[in-house]
Design a protein around this motif. Structure first.
Motif, PDB file in Angstrom:
ATOM      1  N   UNK A   1      47.381  55.137  24.780  1.00 19.71           N
ATOM      2  CA  UNK A   1      46.140  54.813  25.471  1.00 19.71           C
ATOM      3  C   UNK A   1      45.808  53.342  25.268  1.00 19.71           C
ATOM      4  N   UNK A   2      44.862  52.865  26.078  1.00 19.74           N
ATOM      5  CA  UNK A   2      44.417  51.482  25.984  1.00 19.74           C
ATOM      6  C   UNK A   2      42.928  51.439  26.277  1.00 19.74           C
ATOM      7  N   UNK A   3      42.184  50.534  25.652  1.00 18.44           N
ATOM      8  CA  UNK A   3      40.750  50.402  25.931  1.00 18.44           C
ATOM      9  C   UNK A   3      40.518  50.001  27.380  1.00 18.44           C
ATOM     10  N   UNK A   4      39.392  50.412  27.964  1.00 20.29           N
ATOM     11  CA  UNK A   4      38.402  51.344  27.424  1.00 20.29           C
ATOM     12  C   UNK A   4      38.883  52.787  27.591  1.00 20.29           C
ATOM     13  N   UNK A   5      38.074  53.728  27.131  1.00 22.94           N
ATOM     14  CA  UNK A   5      38.458  55.123  27.255  1.00 22.94           C
ATOM     15  C   UNK A   5      39.341  55.590  26.130  1.00 22.94           C
ATOM     16  N   UNK A   6      39.230  54.955  24.957  1.00 31.32           N
ATOM     17  CA  UNK A   6      40.101  55.297  23.831  1.00 31.32           C
ATOM     18  C   UNK A   6      39.291  55.762  22.621  1.00 31.32           C
ATOM     19  N   UNK A   7      38.152  56.396  22.864  1.00 32.74           N
ATOM     20  CA  UNK A   7      37.292  56.859  21.770  1.00 32.74           C
ATOM     21  C   UNK A   7      37.776  58.227  21.300  1.00 32.74           C
TER      22      UNK A   7
ATOM     23  N   UNK B   1      45.056  67.037  14.818  1.00 34.18           N
ATOM     24  CA  UNK B   1      44.084  67.491  15.808  1.00 34.18           C
ATOM     25  C   UNK B   1      43.284  66.287  16.272  1.00 34.18           C
ATOM     26  N   UNK B   2      43.236  66.074  17.580  1.00 37.08           N
ATOM     27  CA  UNK B   2      42.536  64.914  18.144  1.00 37.08           C
ATOM     28  C   UNK B   2      41.446  65.383  19.098  1.00 37.08           C
ATOM     29  N   UNK B   3      40.242  64.832  18.930  1.00 36.92           N
ATOM     30  CA  UNK B   3      39.141  65.078  19.859  1.00 36.92           C
ATOM     31  C   UNK B   3      38.802  63.774  20.552  1.00 36.92           C
ATOM     32  N   UNK B   4      38.821  63.783  21.871  1.00 36.61           N
ATOM     33  CA  UNK B   4      38.562  62.578  22.652  1.00 36.61           C
ATOM     34  C   UNK B   4      37.163  62.645  23.249  1.00 36.61           C
ATOM     35  N   UNK B   5      36.536  61.462  23.385  1.00 35.20           N
ATOM     36  CA  UNK B   5      35.150  61.396  23.818  1.00 35.20           C
ATOM     37  C   UNK B   5      34.956  60.363  24.926  1.00 35.20           C
TER      38      UNK B   5
END
Length: 218
Positions: free
Chosen positions: A155-161, A124-128
């Protein structure tokens, strides 16, 4: 806190393994061919995910297995990481993560592009998204994904939280590919986020166990 609720450290607990299955050796060659093209991080991650996906449904045992029995072993105290390969030039590494029921990561981002594929069980993954008004900051949930076996995220930074957990009742195993030598860095985490976050109890955000600090290293 019971072992099933323990947040795992991203310190690499199992360094490079000497033995690889034939299928894993083939997969590493396919990843190397993509990475050597020198494409932008987002495209590299996408193409590596395409190469990883067909291998995720491999049988658990026998000549077609993706991992050895030792590489599927977990740890009752935290999710366990088996470093399978680190490219000599530091361009990528491959890690198997083994999660017992309830084990989870802190909220974090990464040192490089990353691809994660579920090999067994369900994650289970929650993205922020990080939101700031210049004085305070908080994490806003953008997506919640339940990933059964065969699921791939790239995915790749940024936006990978994100935060990842094993929310099923059995062991989950995932294969992660990073665009860096995590065996040398000691972690794949760039930053652990300790701030208010949608849907996450303060104890998970602020009470990270195992000495995880920003940068993912003790």
């Amino acid at each position: 806190m019971t072992p099933s609720a323990i947040v795992g450290s991203d310190r690499l607990t199992d360094r490079l393994t000497d033995r690889l299955t034939e299928r894993m050796t083939v997969l590493i060659g396919e990843i190397r061919a993509v990475v050597d093209r020198g494409l932008p991080p987002e495209l590299t991650a996408y193409l590596v995910g395409e190469r990883l996906a067909p291998h995720l449904h491999a049988s658990e045992d026998g000549p077609d297995a993706l991992l050895t029995p030792a590489q599927r072993e977990g740890d009752s105290e935290r999710y366990r990481q088996h470093v399978l390969h680190a490219q000599e030039d530091g361009s990528f590494s491959v890690v198997a993560l083994v999660w017992l029921p309830g084990q989870l990561t802190p909220i974090h981002d990464h040192v490089s592009w990353c691809v994660a594929g579920v090999h067994r069980g369900q994650e289970s993954e929650t993205r922020y998204r990080l939101v700031s008004d210049g004085r305070t900051a908080r994490l806003v949930e953008t997506e919640h994904v339940a990933g059964p076996a065969g699921t791939v995220a790239a995915f790749a930074p940024p936006g990978d939280i994100h935060l990842v957990r094993n929310a099923c009742s059995t062991t989950a195993i995932s294969i992660h590919v990073y665009g860096a030598d995590v065996s040398r860095l000691g972690t794949s985490i760039r930053r652990v986020y300790r701030m208010p976050a949608d849907g996450v109890a303060a104890g998970v955000v602020d009470g990270i166990v195992d000495g995880v600090v920003d940068g993912g290293e003790l």
